[in-house]
Design a protein around this motif. Structure first.
Motif, PDB file in Angstrom:
ATOM      1  N   THR A  75      10.500  13.578  14.963  1.00 26.70           N
ATOM      2  CA  THR A  75      11.147  12.821  16.032  1.00 26.70           C
ATOM      3  C   THR A  75      10.160  12.730  17.177  1.00 26.70           C
ATOM      4  O   THR A  75       9.656  13.753  17.654  1.00 26.70           O
ATOM      5  N   VAL A  76       9.876  11.490  17.590  1.00 25.57           N
ATOM      6  CA  VAL A  76       8.870  11.251  18.628  1.00 25.57           C
ATOM      7  C   VAL A  76       9.400  10.256  19.648  1.00 25.57           C
ATOM      8  O   VAL A  76      10.311   9.478  19.357  1.00 25.57           O
ATOM      9  N   GLU A  77       8.822  10.276  20.848  1.00 28.93           N
ATOM     10  CA  GLU A  77       9.196   9.301  21.872  1.00 28.93           C
ATOM     11  C   GLU A  77       8.477   7.990  21.587  1.00 28.93           C
ATOM     12  O   GLU A  77       7.280   7.971  21.285  1.00 28.93           O
ATOM     13  N   ALA A  78       9.209   6.884  21.683  1.00 28.73           N
ATOM     14  CA  ALA A  78       8.654   5.562  21.399  1.00 28.73           C
ATOM     15  C   ALA A  78       7.600   5.175  22.423  1.00 28.73           C
ATOM     16  O   ALA A  78       7.793   5.343  23.621  1.00 28.73           O
ATOM     17  N   GLN A  79       6.471   4.682  21.922  1.00 26.83           N
ATOM     18  CA  GLN A  79       5.393   4.152  22.747  1.00 26.83           C
ATOM     19  C   GLN A  79       4.959   2.821  22.139  1.00 26.83           C
ATOM     20  O   GLN A  79       5.235   2.558  20.967  1.00 26.83           O
ATOM     21  N   ALA A  80       4.263   2.000  22.882  1.00 24.49           N
ATOM     22  CA  ALA A  80       3.877   0.673  22.401  1.00 24.49           C
ATOM     23  C   ALA A  80       3.018   0.744  21.138  1.00 24.49           C
ATOM     24  O   ALA A  80       3.211  -0.025  20.198  1.00 24.49           O
ATOM     25  N   GLU A  81       2.073   1.652  21.078  1.00 33.02           N
ATOM     26  CA  GLU A  81       1.200   1.843  19.914  1.00 33.02           C
ATOM     27  C   GLU A  81       1.298   3.296  19.472  1.00 33.02           C
ATOM     28  O   GLU A  81       1.141   4.201  20.290  1.00 33.02           O
ATOM     29  N   MET A  82       1.569   3.498  18.184  1.00 38.57           N
ATOM     30  CA  MET A  82       1.764   4.871  17.694  1.00 38.57           C
ATOM     31  C   MET A  82       1.118   5.066  16.324  1.00 38.57           C
ATOM     32  O   MET A  82       1.103   4.146  15.509  1.00 38.57           O
ATOM     33  N   THR A  83       0.636   6.273  16.095  1.00 41.77           N
ATOM     34  CA  THR A  83       0.242   6.727  14.763  1.00 41.77           C
ATOM     35  C   THR A  83       0.930   8.062  14.553  1.00 41.77           C
ATOM     36  O   THR A  83       0.754   8.989  15.334  1.00 41.77           O
ATOM     37  N   ILE A  84       1.752   8.125  13.505  1.00 45.13           N
ATOM     38  CA  ILE A  84       2.516   9.334  13.222  1.00 45.13           C
ATOM     39  C   ILE A  84       2.014   9.933  11.923  1.00 45.13           C
ATOM     40  O   ILE A  84       1.899   9.229  10.912  1.00 45.13           O
ATOM     41  N   HIS A  85       1.686  11.222  11.942  1.00 41.97           N
ATOM     42  CA  HIS A  85       1.260  11.947  10.741  1.00 41.97           C
ATOM     43  C   HIS A  85       2.408  12.862  10.311  1.00 41.97           C
ATOM     44  O   HIS A  85       2.852  13.698  11.096  1.00 41.97           O
ATOM     45  N   LEU A  86       2.858  12.697   9.063  1.00 51.26           N
ATOM     46  CA  LEU A  86       3.911  13.546   8.528  1.00 51.26           C
ATOM     47  C   LEU A  86       3.304  14.609   7.617  1.00 51.26           C
ATOM     48  O   LEU A  86       2.352  14.350   6.887  1.00 51.26           O
ATOM     49  N   THR A  87       3.894  15.805   7.669  1.00 58.51           N
ATOM     50  CA  THR A  87       3.434  16.951   6.885  1.00 58.51           C
ATOM     51  C   THR A  87       4.308  17.096   5.624  1.00 58.51           C
ATOM     52  O   THR A  87       5.520  16.939   5.682  1.00 58.51           O
ATOM     53  N   ILE A  88       3.680  17.449   4.514  1.00 50.95           N
ATOM     54  CA  ILE A  88       4.386  17.667   3.258  1.00 50.95           C
ATOM     55  C   ILE A  88       5.271  18.911   3.392  1.00 50.95           C
ATOM     56  O   ILE A  88       4.860  19.919   3.979  1.00 50.95           O
ATOM     57  N   VAL A  89       6.496  18.823   2.821  1.00 53.81           N
ATOM     58  CA  VAL A  89       7.400  19.985   2.794  1.00 53.81           C
ATOM     59  C   VAL A  89       6.808  21.011   1.851  1.00 53.81           C
ATOM     60  O   VAL A  89       6.398  20.696   0.743  1.00 53.81           O
ATOM     61  N   ARG A  90       6.775  22.240   2.265  1.00 53.85           N
ATOM     62  CA  ARG A  90       6.217  23.323   1.415  1.00 53.85           C
ATOM     63  C   ARG A  90       7.345  24.150   0.835  1.00 53.85           C
ATOM     64  O   ARG A  90       8.334  24.403   1.356  1.00 53.85           O
TER      65      ARG A  90
END
Length: 96
Positions: free
Chosen positions: A81-96
């Motif tokens: 969950t992140v705050e919306a910004q005009a330009e974003m890159t989101i990195h998701l982590t694998i569930v372990r």
């Protein structure tokens, strides 16, 4: 006549003010492990109760109110969950 023109002017200002409160978010969702795009990741705005899905390049576009939160999820990855910004890159982590 003057009142009608004045009313139309204030109505126009109100519409512009309401539109100025939204931002269009352009973003990319990537795997933190290998920096590969996540195709079909869900990007959801709790504020609007609507969302978008990432394309083949992991990119998405969504219009949301300024300051709102986006929830990004993908099967097998930890939801972010992140705050919306005009330009974003989101990195998701694998569930372990």
């Amino acid at each position: 006549m003057k009142k009608s023109i004045l009313f139309a002017f204030f109505l126009l200002l109100a519409a512009i003010g309401a539109q100025a409160q939204n931002i269009t978010v352009h973003g990319t969702v990537l795997s933190k492990t290998d920096d590969e795009p996540l195709i079909g990741a869900s990007v959801f705005s709790e504020t609007l109760k609507s969302g978008a899905a990432t394309d083949i390049d992991g990119q998405f576009t969504i219009s949301v109110p300024k300051g709102s939160k986006l929830t990004i999820s993908y099967v097998g990855y930890v939801t972010a969950t992140v705050e919306a910004q005009a330009e974003m890159t989101i990195h998701l982590t694998i569930v372990r």
